[in-house]
Design a protein around this motif. Structure first.
Motif, PDB file in Angstrom:
ATOM      1  N   ALA A 110      14.847   0.396  -0.927  1.00  0.00           N
ATOM      2  CA  ALA A 110      14.430   0.753  -2.282  1.00  0.00           C
ATOM      3  C   ALA A 110      13.467   1.933  -2.210  1.00  0.00           C
ATOM      4  N   VAL A 111      13.861   3.054  -2.788  1.00  0.00           N
ATOM      5  CA  VAL A 111      13.035   4.261  -2.789  1.00  0.00           C
ATOM      6  C   VAL A 111      12.915   4.749  -4.222  1.00  0.00           C
ATOM      7  N   PHE A 112      11.673   4.872  -4.724  1.00  0.00           N
ATOM      8  CA  PHE A 112      11.487   5.469  -6.047  1.00  0.00           C
ATOM      9  C   PHE A 112      10.132   6.174  -6.086  1.00  0.00           C
ATOM     10  N   SER A 156      11.822   0.602   2.609  1.00  0.00           N
ATOM     11  CA  SER A 156      11.461   0.840   1.217  1.00  0.00           C
ATOM     12  C   SER A 156      10.208   1.706   1.156  1.00  0.00           C
ATOM     13  N   ILE A 157      10.284   2.786   0.388  1.00  0.00           N
ATOM     14  CA  ILE A 157       9.133   3.664   0.172  1.00  0.00           C
ATOM     15  C   ILE A 157       9.005   3.875  -1.327  1.00  0.00           C
ATOM     16  N   ILE A 164       1.381  10.889  -3.679  1.00  0.00           N
ATOM     17  CA  ILE A 164       0.799   9.560  -3.477  1.00  0.00           C
ATOM     18  C   ILE A 164       1.007   9.095  -2.035  1.00  0.00           C
ATOM     19  N   VAL A 165       2.236   9.197  -1.554  1.00  0.00           N
ATOM     20  CA  VAL A 165       2.583   8.762  -0.196  1.00  0.00           C
ATOM     21  C   VAL A 165       2.884  10.001   0.634  1.00  0.00           C
ATOM     22  N   ARG A 166       2.168  10.140   1.750  1.00  0.00           N
ATOM     23  CA  ARG A 166       2.355  11.290   2.642  1.00  0.00           C
ATOM     24  C   ARG A 166       2.593  10.788   4.061  1.00  0.00           C
ATOM     25  N   ILE A 167       3.770  11.079   4.584  1.00  0.00           N
ATOM     26  CA  ILE A 167       4.132  10.717   5.953  1.00  0.00           C
ATOM     27  C   ILE A 167       4.265  12.011   6.741  1.00  0.00           C
ATOM     28  N   GLY A 168       3.595  12.098   7.870  1.00  0.00           N
ATOM     29  CA  GLY A 168       3.557  13.337   8.636  1.00  0.00           C
ATOM     30  C   GLY A 168       4.853  13.647   9.361  1.00  0.00           C
ATOM     31  N   GLY A 186      13.488  -1.855   7.976  1.00  0.00           N
ATOM     32  CA  GLY A 186      12.996  -2.959   7.163  1.00  0.00           C
ATOM     33  C   GLY A 186      11.536  -2.863   6.781  1.00  0.00           C
ATOM     34  N   SER A 187      10.872  -1.756   7.087  1.00  0.00           N
ATOM     35  CA  SER A 187       9.457  -1.616   6.739  1.00  0.00           C
ATOM     36  C   SER A 187       9.301  -1.290   5.257  1.00  0.00           C
ATOM     37  N   HIS A 188       8.081  -1.516   4.739  1.00  0.00           N
ATOM     38  CA  HIS A 188       7.758  -1.214   3.346  1.00  0.00           C
ATOM     39  C   HIS A 188       6.493  -0.359   3.300  1.00  0.00           C
ATOM     40  N   ILE A 189       6.550   0.751   2.582  1.00  0.00           N
ATOM     41  CA  ILE A 189       5.373   1.586   2.333  1.00  0.00           C
ATOM     42  C   ILE A 189       5.233   1.668   0.819  1.00  0.00           C
ATOM     43  N   VAL A 190       4.202   1.014   0.285  1.00  0.00           N
ATOM     44  CA  VAL A 190       4.061   0.831  -1.154  1.00  0.00           C
ATOM     45  C   VAL A 190       2.778   1.518  -1.606  1.00  0.00           C
ATOM     46  N   GLY A 191       2.911   2.685  -2.238  1.00  0.00           N
ATOM     47  CA  GLY A 191       1.755   3.480  -2.615  1.00  0.00           C
ATOM     48  C   GLY A 191       1.539   3.542  -4.116  1.00  0.00           C
TER      49      GLY A 191
END
Length: 243
Positions: free
Chosen positions: A53-55, A73-74, A89-93, A101-106
């Protein structure tokens, strides 16, 4: 080999070839239409298929050559279609690897540095429910945000949970299954529930446990998730564990 076996082998081979083609076609990159919505999706970056799930893509930045695994999911914000303002909001280098299966919820700010690797099923969030009102169900109380920072070169083991307000330094290791909250210095090994520094690199002495001085660099008053007994004292009022 029987005719039945030959047919099964041929069908199996065909299915695997088709699945390989589907995975390649379904991956999201800067060159694919699905990648255009991101604020930044760097050169060589890729979200593997099946995508989770990406939004809130307009508030998500992913650096060059970062690989996001299957079913990750991001999200930025509570849901699609919400205006979250001018900043990301979310910054990945760059050159990161986010395990499947990880979740990054910002919701406010999540900063993940360069060359950060995670195992599968890691959960990172900058928002949690509160429990200020003891009579209102916790899930119905308005959540609270606190920025998260994960320093460059760090490794997060499988199933680690990174809670709001966490600041992890550079070149740190987070053990699998750790529940992390607080501030941790560069070159730390962080483990446990609640997480704490179990090794720290001391120049000239190497990696030392706390009883040999390896914990000296941990900031006084480091806040961790509440302990099983008496842990409420270390947790700010109105904050709760993983959402």
């Amino acid at each position: 080999m029987s005719l039945r076996g030959v047919v099964r082998r041929a069908v199996g081979s065909l299915v695997h070839r088709l699945w390989t083609t589907v995975r390649a076609a379904g991956a999201v990159s800067a060159a694919s239409p699905a990648g255009y919505g991101f604020r930044r999706l760097g050169q060589g970056a890729c979200l593997a298929f099946p995508v989770g799930a990406v939004f809130g893509e307009a508030w998500i930045e992913i650096g060059d050559h970062t690989l996001v695994g299957e079913r990750v999911s991001i999200s930025a914000g509570m849901g699609p279609g919400v205006d979250l303002g001018p900043g990301s909001i979310v910054r990945i280098g760059g050159s990161c690897s986010i395990g499947r299966g990880s979740h990054i919820v910002g919701h406010q700010s999540i900063d993940i540095g360069d060359h950060v690797f995670t195992g599968p099923y890691v959960y990172i969030t900058d928002q949690n429910h509160v429990y200020d009102d003891p009579e209102t169900p916790i899930g119905r109380q308005w959540p609270r945000n606190n920025p998260v920072v994960i320093g460059s070169g760090s490794w997060l083991g499988a199933g680690a949970i990174i809670l709001p307000g966490t600041r992890i330094g550079r070149q740190c290791v987070v053990a699998g299954g750790a529940v992390v909250r607080g501030e941790f210095p560069d070159h730390s090994v962080i483990a446990g529930v609640p997480a704490r520094v179990v090794r720290h690199y001391v120049p000239g002495e190497g990696w030392l446990p706390p009883h040999l001085g390896g914990g000296r660099a941990e900031p006084a008053g480091t806040r961790s998730a509440p302990a099983a007994t008496g842990g409420v004292r270390a947790e700010p009022a109105g904050s709760v564990g993983a959402a």
